[in-house]
Design a protein around this motif. Structure first.
Motif, PDB file in Angstrom:
ATOM      1  N   LYS A 112       0.823  -1.206   0.000  1.00 44.90           N
ATOM      2  CA  LYS A 112       0.000   0.000   0.000  1.00 44.90           C
ATOM      3  C   LYS A 112       0.859   1.260   0.000  1.00 44.90           C
ATOM      4  N   LYS A 113       1.902   1.231   0.835  1.00 46.13           N
ATOM      5  CA  LYS A 113       2.730   2.417   1.051  1.00 46.13           C
ATOM      6  C   LYS A 113       3.671   2.701  -0.111  1.00 46.13           C
ATOM      7  N   ALA A 114       4.183   1.647  -0.740  1.00 43.52           N
ATOM      8  CA  ALA A 114       5.141   1.813  -1.840  1.00 43.52           C
ATOM      9  C   ALA A 114       4.753   0.906  -3.009  1.00 43.52           C
ATOM     10  N   PRO A 115       3.613   1.181  -3.638  1.00 42.15           N
ATOM     11  CA  PRO A 115       3.142   0.305  -4.720  1.00 42.15           C
ATOM     12  C   PRO A 115       4.063   0.301  -5.935  1.00 42.15           C
ATOM     13  N   ASP A 116       4.817   1.391  -6.132  1.00 41.26           N
ATOM     14  CA  ASP A 116       5.678   1.491  -7.303  1.00 41.26           C
ATOM     15  C   ASP A 116       7.101   0.982  -7.042  1.00 41.26           C
ATOM     16  N   MET A 117       7.379   0.474  -5.848  1.00 41.64           N
ATOM     17  CA  MET A 117       8.713  -0.058  -5.552  1.00 41.64           C
ATOM     18  C   MET A 117       9.012  -1.222  -6.498  1.00 41.64           C
ATOM     19  N   PRO A 118      10.167  -1.225  -7.170  1.00 36.31           N
ATOM     20  CA  PRO A 118      10.503  -2.330  -8.075  1.00 36.31           C
ATOM     21  C   PRO A 118      10.517  -3.668  -7.331  1.00 36.31           C
ATOM     22  N   ARG A 119       9.807  -4.632  -7.856  1.00 38.54           N
ATOM     23  CA  ARG A 119       9.716  -5.952  -7.230  1.00 38.54           C
ATOM     24  C   ARG A 119      10.055  -7.020  -8.274  1.00 38.54           C
ATOM     25  N   PRO A 120      11.337  -7.422  -8.352  1.00 37.49           N
ATOM     26  CA  PRO A 120      11.721  -8.463  -9.335  1.00 37.49           C
ATOM     27  C   PRO A 120      10.992  -9.784  -9.109  1.00 37.49           C
ATOM     28  N   TYR A 121      10.690 -10.098  -7.829  1.00 40.51           N
ATOM     29  CA  TYR A 121       9.902 -11.288  -7.507  1.00 40.51           C
ATOM     30  C   TYR A 121       8.612 -10.797  -6.867  1.00 40.51           C
ATOM     31  N   MET A 122       7.514 -10.869  -7.615  1.00 40.74           N
ATOM     32  CA  MET A 122       6.262 -10.309  -7.121  1.00 40.74           C
ATOM     33  C   MET A 122       5.258 -11.422  -6.854  1.00 40.74           C
ATOM     34  N   VAL A 123       4.773 -11.488  -5.624  1.00 40.18           N
ATOM     35  CA  VAL A 123       3.834 -12.527  -5.214  1.00 40.18           C
ATOM     36  C   VAL A 123       2.431 -12.216  -5.738  1.00 40.18           C
ATOM     37  N   ILE A 156      10.200  -6.776 -13.489  1.00 42.14           N
ATOM     38  CA  ILE A 156       9.662  -5.509 -12.967  1.00 42.14           C
ATOM     39  C   ILE A 156       8.709  -4.876 -13.966  1.00 42.14           C
ATOM     40  N   ARG A 157       9.103  -4.921 -15.251  1.00 42.34           N
ATOM     41  CA  ARG A 157       8.252  -4.344 -16.302  1.00 42.34           C
ATOM     42  C   ARG A 157       6.908  -5.063 -16.377  1.00 42.34           C
ATOM     43  N   LEU A 158       6.948  -6.389 -16.326  1.00 43.19           N
ATOM     44  CA  LEU A 158       5.717  -7.178 -16.392  1.00 43.19           C
ATOM     45  C   LEU A 158       4.838  -6.934 -15.168  1.00 43.19           C
ATOM     46  N   ALA A 159       5.473  -6.795 -14.012  1.00 48.93           N
ATOM     47  CA  ALA A 159       4.718  -6.549 -12.778  1.00 48.93           C
ATOM     48  C   ALA A 159       4.004  -5.207 -12.845  1.00 48.93           C
ATOM     49  N   LYS A 160       4.715  -4.185 -13.343  1.00 44.23           N
ATOM     50  CA  LYS A 160       4.106  -2.859 -13.467  1.00 44.23           C
ATOM     51  C   LYS A 160       2.974  -2.859 -14.479  1.00 44.23           C
ATOM     52  N   ALA A 161       3.193  -3.572 -15.591  1.00 45.68           N
ATOM     53  CA  ALA A 161       2.156  -3.644 -16.624  1.00 45.68           C
ATOM     54  C   ALA A 161       0.905  -4.335 -16.075  1.00 45.68           C
ATOM     55  N   GLY A 162       1.120  -5.386 -15.304  1.00 47.05           N
ATOM     56  CA  GLY A 162      -0.006  -6.096 -14.706  1.00 47.05           C
ATOM     57  C   GLY A 162      -0.759  -5.229 -13.726  1.00 47.05           C
ATOM     58  N   ARG A 163      -0.021  -4.436 -12.932  1.00 50.02           N
ATOM     59  CA  ARG A 163      -0.668  -3.565 -11.946  1.00 50.02           C
ATOM     60  C   ARG A 163      -1.465  -2.465 -12.636  1.00 50.02           C
TER      61      ARG A 163
END
Length: 509
Positions: free
Chosen positions: A397-408, A486-493
């Protein structure tokens, strides 16, 4: 929290293999050698194995939160950084101080466990009776071996994380080989007639389930150790996404190892033989190996595997404890001296010296005293697990844009389940009659550690003022795999946000 960053002062020397054996070796201590009979008595053979699977599922959810946060924040101290980002300095202090107690407690306990296992192999080893503490007889040879081994372990860790990892690899390979030999031999020489009468403990569905759960609620404490990976994250080379996957893999391997060893023992020994072993040496796994090969000396092979397990846990928790202390000192939470790195080997030398010296003198208190310290430390680890799981939810919630190479995926399900599971583990230590409630002695030790932490907190907050808890992020290097993740995670979000906006507009219309 500022936007400033700095270059890491640690050497990136740990490979994917290194961190896997560090985590797996930490979780597979010597419990599989001395506690298998107790597990079978509690739940039956298949019941105990299922109990470990259920316990593994509990810890798996906590592991997922660690996997995402470690890949996103690969900085020395792990839990310290996660909780700081989510909860600020005070939350970070409580979380990290708790897990340091857990690490130091295990290190001290292993210092006593090592000469105890040696005495099983060489019955005449105990010489020169000195005194008795809490019913435990302390001998000069036992004390000398414990202290010398503690000094050697300290020296190995000062020489660098890679040196410690190389030792870990060799010893973990021995443990794994012994376990595989036992499991494979049981498949050939075991008998289902041994297994059938002791598949489950109790009678009736409710009783059987309660016995399985009795094992399950105990098992998470045997999986403590995967959390060492984020402590040394700053020293790991390669893809950050891979770190998260390896952390989860280490948990899965530990669950499989424990469960298969239990089944192997039950396949080789009938109930009467298990009971006889428990009444004798208590080393049921070693006696199962003897029956499989028909040679008494083979029991020493399993005991040596347990000996290696002691050292791998010892080694891993020295790595974790020293890095946690370094991160707190670097943030002005405890004396700054513990933030010193060795000029050549780039290891937190003062933190290692302190933990090493404590473990050298700890055996003077006797084995029972250190069992109390270890149990009190487990409470600290479970508290840290709960706080990290909560940090996982907060940072989404606090840092939704933080890069997450492994995203659950399904983060709410994972996060809330992890908080509930780890919170239940904490409650087990607090609620009378749970089977894991702390004794008065253990409460005294946990309370003493909390009081010492309060002293450091007040003193350093007064000394450093606004700089108390100050943290500077390190510069993170992303691999191509990480960048793509990270790119795929951001696109999904973004896609989910667009769908949510469209749905809201539809509702409005």
């Amino acid at each position: 929290m500022s936007g400033q960053t700095k270059k890491s002062e640690f050497n990136k020397v740990l490979s994917s293999k290194d961190i896997l054996v560090i985590a797996f070796g930490a979780m597979i201590g010597w419990g599989w050698v001395i506690s298998t009979g107790d597990w079978i008595h509690r739940g039956g053979v298949l019941g105990a194995a299922l109990g470990f699977v259920l316990g593994g599922i509990m810890i798996f959810f906590v592991g997922l939160t660690y996997a995402e946060l470690t890949a996103a924040l690969p900085q020395c101290g792990g839990e310290h950084v996660f909780s700081y980002k989510a909860m600020g300095p005070t939350g970070s202090f409580i979380c990290t101080w708790g897990i340091i107690l857990g690490y130091v407690g295990v290190v001290c306990f292993e210092a006593c466990a090592f000469p105890t296992i040696v005495s099983y192999i060489f019955p005449g080893f105990l010489k020169g009776y000195l005194y008795t503490v809490a019913g435990f007889d302390v001998y000069a040879t036992w004390l000398a071996l414990a202290s010398v081994t503690a000094a050697v372990m300290m020296f190995i860790n000062i020489l660098g994380a890679k040196t410690a990892a190389n030792v870990q690899t060799i010893l973990t390979a021995i443990i794994f080989t012994v376990g595989v030999v036992l499991i494979a031999t049981s498949a050939v020489r075991g008998d289902t007639s041994n297994l059938v009468p002791q598949m489950f403990a109790g009678s009736g569905n409710r009783s059987v389930i309660s016995h399985i759960l009795h094992v399950a609620v105990m098992t998470p404490f045997f999986f403590i150790g995967f959390d060492v990976i984020p402590q040394a994250a700053e020293e790991i080379q390669g893809s950050l996404k891979k770190i998260g996957k390896i952390l989860i893999l280490s948990i899965v391997l530990a669950v499989a190892f424990y469960s298969l060893v239990i089944i192997a023992v039950g396949y080789l020994l009938d109930p009467a033989e298990v009971n006889a072993s428990m009444a004798g040496s208590g080393l049921v796994t070693a006696d199962a190996m003897v029956k499989a090969f028909g040679v008494k000396a083979v029991s020493n092979v399993v005991i040596i595997g347990g000996l290696c397990g002691i050292i791998t846990s010892w080694n891993s928790f020295m790595i974790g404890g020293s890095r946690a202390m370094y991160s707190m000192a670097d943030s002005n939470m405890i004396p700054k001296a513990f933030a010193k790195l060795h000029p050549k080997y780039k290891t937190p030398v003062n933190a290692l010296l302190l933990i090493g010296i404590i473990s050298m003198f700890a055996p003077l208190a006797g084995r029972q005293m250190l069992v109390w310290i270890c149990d009190a430390g487990n409470l600290g680890c479970c508290l840290a697990y709960c706080m990290v799981s909560a940090s996982f939810l907060i940072l989404r919630k606090k840092a939704p844009d933080m890069p997450r190479p492994y995203m659950v995926k399904h983060y709410k399900l994972v996060g809330y389940t992890a908080v509930l599971m780890s919170g239940a583990m904490v409650l087990m230590y607090l609620i009378p009659g749970s089977g894991s409630t702390l004794t008065i002695q253990e409460w005294c030790m946990a309370g003493g550690w909390a009081f010492l932490g309060l002293v450091f907190y007040v003193a350093n907050k007064k000394k450093y003022g606004s700089e108390f808890g100050h943290h500077t992020d390190i510069e993170i290097e992303y691999s191509e795999t990480d960048m793509e993740a990270i790119r795929l995670a951001k696109a999904g979000r973004r896609s989910k946000e667009t769908e949510a906006v469209a749905a809201q507009e539809a509702v409005s219309v």
